[in-house]
Structure formats: C-alpha cells, structure tokens
Design a protein around this motif. Structure first.
Motif, short mmCIF file in Angstrom:
data_model
loop_
_atom_site.label_atom_id
_atom_site.label_comp_id
_atom_site.label_asym_id
_atom_site.label_seq_id
_atom_site.Cartn_x
_atom_site.Cartn_y
_atom_site.Cartn_z
N SER A 42 -5.30 0.31 -1.19
CA SER A 42 -6.31 1.12 -0.49
C SER A 42 -6.56 0.58 0.92
N MET A 43 -6.55 -0.76 1.09
CA MET A 43 -6.74 -1.33 2.42
C MET A 43 -5.57 -0.95 3.34
N ASN B 240 -5.56 2.09 5.65
CA ASN B 240 -6.26 2.08 6.93
C ASN B 240 -5.42 1.41 8.02
N ILE C 51 -11.37 -7.02 2.83
CA ILE C 51 -12.47 -6.14 2.45
C ILE C 51 -13.66 -6.32 3.39
N TYR D 180 -13.10 -4.74 6.70
CA TYR D 180 -13.32 -3.28 6.65
C TYR D 180 -14.80 -2.96 6.70
N TRP D 181 -15.61 -3.72 5.96
CA TRP D 181 -17.06 -3.45 5.93
C TRP D 181 -17.70 -3.60 7.30
N LEU E 120 -9.21 4.88 0.79
CA LEU E 120 -9.77 3.69 1.44
C LEU E 120 -11.23 3.49 1.03
N LYS E 121 -12.01 4.56 1.02
CA LYS E 121 -13.42 4.46 0.64
C LYS E 121 -13.57 4.01 -0.81
N SER F 89 -12.66 0.29 -1.07
CA SER F 89 -13.67 -0.63 -0.55
C SER F 89 -14.79 -0.84 -1.57
#
Length: 269
Positions: free
Chosen positions: A63-64, A67, A129, A132-133, A209-210, A213
C-alpha cells in the motif's frame, strides 16, 4: 524498525530486575539485575508473530508503494543526497547514541549489546508509515529503507565490531543475515507491485494507500500490545532499559531532523 534476533555463545532471555535476590534459574546475575533463561513459549510466540507480521508488513508496504512514483524514486537513487543523509543517521548517529546511552546507564554487557544491535538495525516499515502520516517524501523514505536494509549487510557487522569490543568478543555475535534478506525481499517486491498499481490505476492506488495507512497504524499498536502482554518477562525488564528505550527514539528523531536541516534538505524530506 525491524526485529532481529541476537545469537550469542551464552543463551539468554529477558533481563529482569527485582527488589531482592535473583531467581534460582538465572543464567547471569549481577546484584539485582538478572538474565533469565530463554523460554520455549517465547520462542514459539516469536516464530508465530514473525510469520504473521512479515505477511502483514508486506501488505502494508504494498500500500505504501502505491504512493511512490517511479521517476521520483529513481531520481533519489541517481542523486542520493537525501539517502546519504539518511545513511549517516542510520549507521552514524544511531549506533553512537546506543553506545553513549549504554555507557551512561552502565548496563550489563548483554544489555549493552542488545541496545547496540537496536541502534544498528536498518529502517523499517514504521518509518514509512510515519512519513506518510506527516506528509513526508514517501519516495525518499522508501528508497532510504531499501538502501539501509541493503547496506545493513555490511554496516551492522562493522558497527557492532567497533562498538561492542568492551562488552563481548567480536565473533560472539552471529548476525541473522537470513532475516535481513527476508526483510529486503518483503520490502522490494511489495513496493514494486504498489508502484506498478500507482502507474496503471492511480485512483485505485489512493484508496489502497488510505487502507494501508490505517492497517499500518493498527499493526504498530498490535505489535506493542501483543509483545507487552504475551511475552513472558517483558514487564520485569530492568528500569534502565525502559529509560533507554524511551530516550533512544526521541534522540534519534531529534538528531536526524537536525542533521537533515543542516544538510539543507527541505521540510518534507
């Protein structure tokens, strides 16, 4: 943030500190600080958790990767100034900080070696992670994680050789190269698939991606809770190690941020 096992000539388990004498089954005792023998339950739990977490971490890294843009990722590889700064943080600041903390708190030799190994471990999924946050540069974050995991093959032995001489023989520590290799595969392959999905289906990549996360946040909490509750001996660790475990990441984040700013990297990097 990736878990590696310490293999030494003497088999040890969790380090305990109690108010009176050490338990009868301790393998090393120094006053009230004791090293308990390794527990079979912990071994089974470690294997089970490692298998489950490797699969879950691979899914999170997929998922990361959704992005990450190939051009930007390759740009960091070709002009690796950001990666170089990350390298200095990972294998310069962190091992030195671990060494100084071990000296400052005068921990047992086995404790010092464990702290040093934590300081030499390469970057992991949690750093991606968090990047990303806080709306950081995901392309740089993942390229740094990939490179640090690859460099760890040589840098971990070098750092441990330099910093653990006063506590143990250099040949007493056996590094788990198989675990590092598995971590590298579990990083590169999922991220590559994520980059492909982002290239072909960008709208779907944002949704993945969402979700990833959120799963990553749950995963971090799950590791902390399961490790703290189920691992036998985890709550009788020496208070010195609790303090070091609190100071260490805070010092790493702060010093890494300062070095990046001094090196002229922009805020999101």
């Amino acid at each position: 943030m990736q878990p590696y096992l310490l293999s030494q000539r003497f088999s040890t388990g969790p380090v305990a500190e109690i108010s009176t004498d050490c338990p009868a089954n301790t393998t090393i005792c120094n006053g009230t600080s004791c090293v308990l023998p390794e527990d079979n339950f912990n071994q089974i739990l470690n294997i089970t958790l490692s298998t489950v977490l490797t699969i879950m971490l691979a899914l999170v890294m997929f998922s990361m990767g959704c992005n990450v843009e190939l051009k930007k990722f390759w740009g960091h590889i070709k002009r690796p100034w950001g990666i170089f700064v990350g390298f200095l943080c990972q294998f310069g600041i962190m091992p030195l900080t671990a060494f100084l903390l071990s000296l400052a708190f005068n921990v047992l030799p086995i404790q010092a070696v464990v702290v040093q190994i934590m300081g030499c471990c390469p970057g992991g999924t949690a750093s991606n992670i968090i990047a990303y946050w806080v709306d950081g540069d995901m392309d740089l974050s993942i390229s740094m994680t990939t490179c640090s995991t690859l460099f760890a093959m040589g840098m971990m032995p070098l750092c441990l050789f330099l910093y653990t001489k006063m506590w143990t023989d250099s040949d007493a520590i056996v590094l788990p190269y198989d675990s590092i290799g598995i971590s590298l595969v579990a990083l590169v392959i999922p991220v590559s698939f994520g980059m492909y999905v982002n290239h072909r289906w960008p709208s779907k990549a944002k949704i993945i991606l969402k979700i990833g996360s959120i799963v990553g946040a749950v995963l971090i909490v799950l590791i902390a809770v399961v490790g703290g509750i189920l691992y036998k001996g985890s709550w009788i660790i020496s208070p010195k190690l609790w303090i070091i475990g609190t100071i260490f990441p805070a010092a790493g984040y702060s010093l890494g941020f300062i070095l990046a700013r001094v090196a002229g990297l922009p805020w999101h990097r």
